[in-house]
Every structure is written in C-alpha cells, then in structure tokens.
Motif scaffolding. Structure first.
Motif, mmCIF file in Angstrom:
data_model
loop_
_atom_site.group_PDB
_atom_site.id
_atom_site.type_symbol
_atom_site.label_atom_id
_atom_site.label_comp_id
_atom_site.label_asym_id
_atom_site.label_seq_id
_atom_site.Cartn_x
_atom_site.Cartn_y
_atom_site.Cartn_z
ATOM 1 N N ALA A 170 -4.987 0.764 -3.264
ATOM 2 C CA ALA A 170 -6.338 0.619 -2.803
ATOM 3 C C ALA A 170 -6.630 -0.865 -2.669
ATOM 4 O O ALA A 170 -7.367 -0.991 -1.592
ATOM 5 C CB ALA A 170 -7.533 1.383 -3.632
ATOM 6 N N ILE B 50 -5.455 8.828 -0.842
ATOM 7 C CA ILE B 50 -5.467 8.909 -2.034
ATOM 8 C C ILE B 50 -5.929 10.245 -2.435
ATOM 9 O O ILE B 50 -5.056 10.868 -3.495
ATOM 10 C CB ILE B 50 -6.327 7.749 -2.869
ATOM 11 C CG1 ILE B 50 -5.971 6.274 -2.398
ATOM 12 C CG2 ILE B 50 -6.563 7.937 -4.203
ATOM 13 C CD1 ILE B 50 -6.836 5.174 -3.005
ATOM 14 N N LEU C 285 -11.093 2.515 6.125
ATOM 15 C CA LEU C 285 -11.336 2.607 4.715
ATOM 16 C C LEU C 285 -11.388 4.089 4.443
ATOM 17 O O LEU C 285 -11.079 4.672 3.524
ATOM 18 C CB LEU C 285 -12.640 1.961 4.195
ATOM 19 C CG LEU C 285 -12.513 0.482 4.127
ATOM 20 C CD1 LEU C 285 -13.993 -0.205 3.886
ATOM 21 C CD2 LEU C 285 -11.642 -0.051 3.001
ATOM 22 N N PHE D 164 -2.427 3.965 -7.709
ATOM 23 C CA PHE D 164 -3.292 4.273 -6.675
ATOM 24 C C PHE D 164 -4.339 2.868 -6.595
ATOM 25 O O PHE D 164 -4.733 2.518 -5.335
ATOM 26 C CB PHE D 164 -4.244 5.459 -6.861
ATOM 27 C CG PHE D 164 -3.498 6.779 -6.988
ATOM 28 C CD1 PHE D 164 -2.483 6.839 -5.855
ATOM 29 C CD2 PHE D 164 -3.805 7.764 -7.505
ATOM 30 C CE1 PHE D 164 -1.765 7.940 -5.907
ATOM 31 C CE2 PHE D 164 -3.272 9.085 -7.331
ATOM 32 C CZ PHE D 164 -1.857 9.158 -6.355
ATOM 33 N N GLY D 165 -4.742 2.185 -7.723
ATOM 34 C CA GLY D 165 -5.531 1.125 -7.577
ATOM 35 C C GLY D 165 -5.196 -0.113 -6.998
ATOM 36 O O GLY D 165 -5.594 -0.664 -5.989
ATOM 37 N N LEU E 237 -7.457 -2.492 1.139
ATOM 38 C CA LEU E 237 -8.769 -2.996 1.139
ATOM 39 C C LEU E 237 -8.613 -4.465 1.846
ATOM 40 O O LEU E 237 -9.121 -4.787 2.853
ATOM 41 C CB LEU E 237 -9.446 -3.245 0.070
ATOM 42 C CG LEU E 237 -11.096 -4.081 -0.130
ATOM 43 C CD1 LEU E 237 -11.912 -3.247 1.056
ATOM 44 C CD2 LEU E 237 -11.574 -4.162 -1.311
ATOM 45 N N LEU F 34 0.827 -1.145 -0.045
ATOM 46 C CA LEU F 34 0.067 0.103 -0.137
ATOM 47 C C LEU F 34 0.909 1.428 -0.017
ATOM 48 O O LEU F 34 0.589 2.074 -0.771
ATOM 49 C CB LEU F 34 -0.837 -0.116 1.166
ATOM 50 C CG LEU F 34 -1.709 1.259 1.391
ATOM 51 C CD1 LEU F 34 -2.547 1.670 0.481
ATOM 52 C CD2 LEU F 34 -2.462 1.150 2.915
ATOM 53 N N GLY G 165 -7.866 5.315 4.199
ATOM 54 C CA GLY G 165 -7.414 5.193 2.930
ATOM 55 C C GLY G 165 -7.808 6.128 1.784
ATOM 56 O O GLY G 165 -7.037 6.386 0.912
ATOM 57 N N VAL G 166 -9.190 6.496 1.873
ATOM 58 C CA VAL G 166 -9.524 7.317 0.591
ATOM 59 C C VAL G 166 -8.975 8.661 0.751
ATOM 60 O O VAL G 166 -8.520 9.237 -0.176
ATOM 61 C CB VAL G 166 -11.204 7.468 0.941
ATOM 62 C CG1 VAL G 166 -11.624 8.682 -0.126
ATOM 63 C CG2 VAL G 166 -11.690 6.177 0.400
#
Length: 293
Positions: free
Chosen positions: A105, A128, A121, A101-102, A109, A51, A124-125
């Motif tokens: 993510a 990004i 979560l 970024f994907g 997750l 991550l 995490g948002v």
C-alpha cells in the motif's frame, strides 16, 4: 515458533516470478511508446515492482492463514504451510499478511502520487481486498471457482496496464495484448496448482475451477492458457515486429505441458508449477524487450 527459514518457505518465493513478470512487460510497453521515458519512470517501475511483490507475498500469507484455520491444509500435498503445520499461530501469519499488504500500500501510494493519477488509489484498494478475500472472509471467492478470474484481472490486466499507465499516462493495443498473455500464464500456474489439489479440495469443500471442471478438462484448460500468449505474440507481430522474440520462450512450455498432459498427479505436478512460473517470467521479459524496441 516458526524459524526464519519456515517464514521464507511460507512466503512461497517460487510464486514471485508472477509478480515480477507483469511489471517487466508493462515497463517494456511504456518504454516503447516513446513518451519521454526516463529517471522518473524508472522510479515508478521500481515502485510498481515493490507493490506487486508485496501483494504476492501478502496473498500467500493470507491464503496460508485462511486455508489453515479452515482445515483445508490439514492433508496438503504441496508446499509447506505455516498455519496448517502449526509452526506459527494463525494470528502471526495474519499479521505477516497485513504487514506485506502495508508495504504494498505504501509503495502504491507513492506510485500514485508520482504519476498524479489519484483515481488509481481505488484500484489499489480493490487489489488488497481481492488478495484477502480470495480465501478469506465468510464467502471466499476462491472457494467458488472464481480464483482464475481474479488472477487474470489483477496479475494480467491490472498489473501490466497499471505499470504502463503510471509511467506514460496511456496504454497501447500491444500492451493490452501483453496483459492478456500475462494473465493467461498467471492463470495457468493457479490451474496447475488447483489440479494438484483436486482430491483434497473436493473433500474440504473448496470448489475451485479445477474441482468444478474435473481432472481431464482442467488439463485441457491449462494447455489453452499456456498456448494463448504465443498466439497473441503472433497476432501482434505485424505491428510490433520485435515482439516475435517472445516466441523464444516457447521451448520452456514443453516440460510443464508434458507434465500436465501426461496425467501427473500430486507431487508430480509441483515441477509444472515452478516451470510455468519460469515460463511466464521469460515470456514477459522477452515481450517487454520486444515492446521496448
């Protein structure tokens, strides 16, 4: 069309120690808290590492894209840039950023599911969003002198304490100290970078903290940031004696500090960036080992 080597250069691998270091420190703190650390926690540490690295690569490509389309990199002194050099199209670089970024993510997750802490979560948002809007969007906060604040929060507090918390469900005062120290060293890398870019950033309207403080004050601020982790090491030593081994990283501060305080400019500051990143990695590793014991 950009070559694979140029894409690797654009990812700025020299910045990756900043993403590895907080995971090392946070994992060491988790091990030292002796709450049944084992195979599951090791997996969580690996996911945290993926991550962190993915977000670092993503923000590097995002900065390349955003600075490139604004023309900030047209006369850049520092490392190779894909967009500014026209080696890749802006859309290609933007796609690479969101691809990274994907990956981050997805790792995040899985980490949240393993830890059972679904409220993370939202964190995490935020990570990004912070990575993208550092130089992206209509009003990038990096252009307003707030980059160091974000780096301290996300590469220090969030990265270290998030790593610890997902593994053992709590944090300690020592881990908070490690997070503050790591945040300071991550900020020091950005400060050295922005010190180098003061002349070009001033012209392009990128009002970084270095531009706002000016050359002399930025150099003093850099020294403060490098010194802070070692002060923290001494402060927490009476409660965590093993953490004093982090002082072994102190000689690594000599080179970059001398470079910055000597008045080096432009290309002369590039070694300071690399050496500060190495200092952060070694300090975090030693601090992590000390906390583990």
């Amino acid at each position: 069309m950009a070559t694979p080597t140029q894409w690797v250069e654009g990812a700025r691998l020299r910045t990756l120690p900043l993403s590895v270091a907080p995971v090392l420190a946070g994992t060491g703190a988790a091990i030292g808290m002796d709450r049944g650390w084992g195979a599951e926690q090791l997996l969580e540490a690996l996911l945290a590492l993926i991550l962190s690295v993915a977000l670092q690569v993503g923000v590097n490509y995002a900065n390349d894209y955003s600075d490139g389309i604004r023309g900030t990199d047209d006369d850049r002194v520092g490392p190779f840039r894909l967009t500014g050099s026209r080696a890749a199209t802006p859309q290609q670089v933007k796609t690479a950023a969101f691809g990274a970024f994907g990956v981050g993510a997805l790792a995040g997750l899985l980490l949240v599911v393993l830890a059972g802490q679904y409220w993370l979560l939202a964190v995490g948002v935020l990570c990004i969003l912070a990575a993208w809007y550092y130089t992206g969007g209509k009003h990038p906060y990096g252009y307003a002198g707030l980059g160091e604040v974000a780096v301290f929060i996300f590469f220090g507090l969030v990265a270290v304490l998030g790593t610890t918390y997902t593994q053992v469900g709590t944090v300690s005062l020592a881990s908070i100290g490690a997070a503050v120290g790591m945040g300071a060293l991550a900020c020091a890398v950005l400060v050295a970078n922005n010190l180098r870019d003061i002349p070009t950033d001033s012209v392009s309207g990128k009002n970084t903290l270095a531009v706002r403080l000016g050359d002399a004050s930025t150099r003093v601020f850099y020294v403060f940031l490098v010194a802070l982790p070692f002060v923290i090491t001494v402060v927490i030593a009476p409660w965590n004696h093993w953490t004093t081994i982090a002082l072994l990283a102190l000689p690594l501060a000599k080179g970059p500090v001398e470079s910055v305080t000597s008045g080096a400019v432009g290309l002369g500051l590039i070694p300071a960036l690399k050496d500060t990143g190495r200092l952060g990695l070694v300090w975090a590793l030693l601090m992590g080992v000390g906390l583990a014991f």
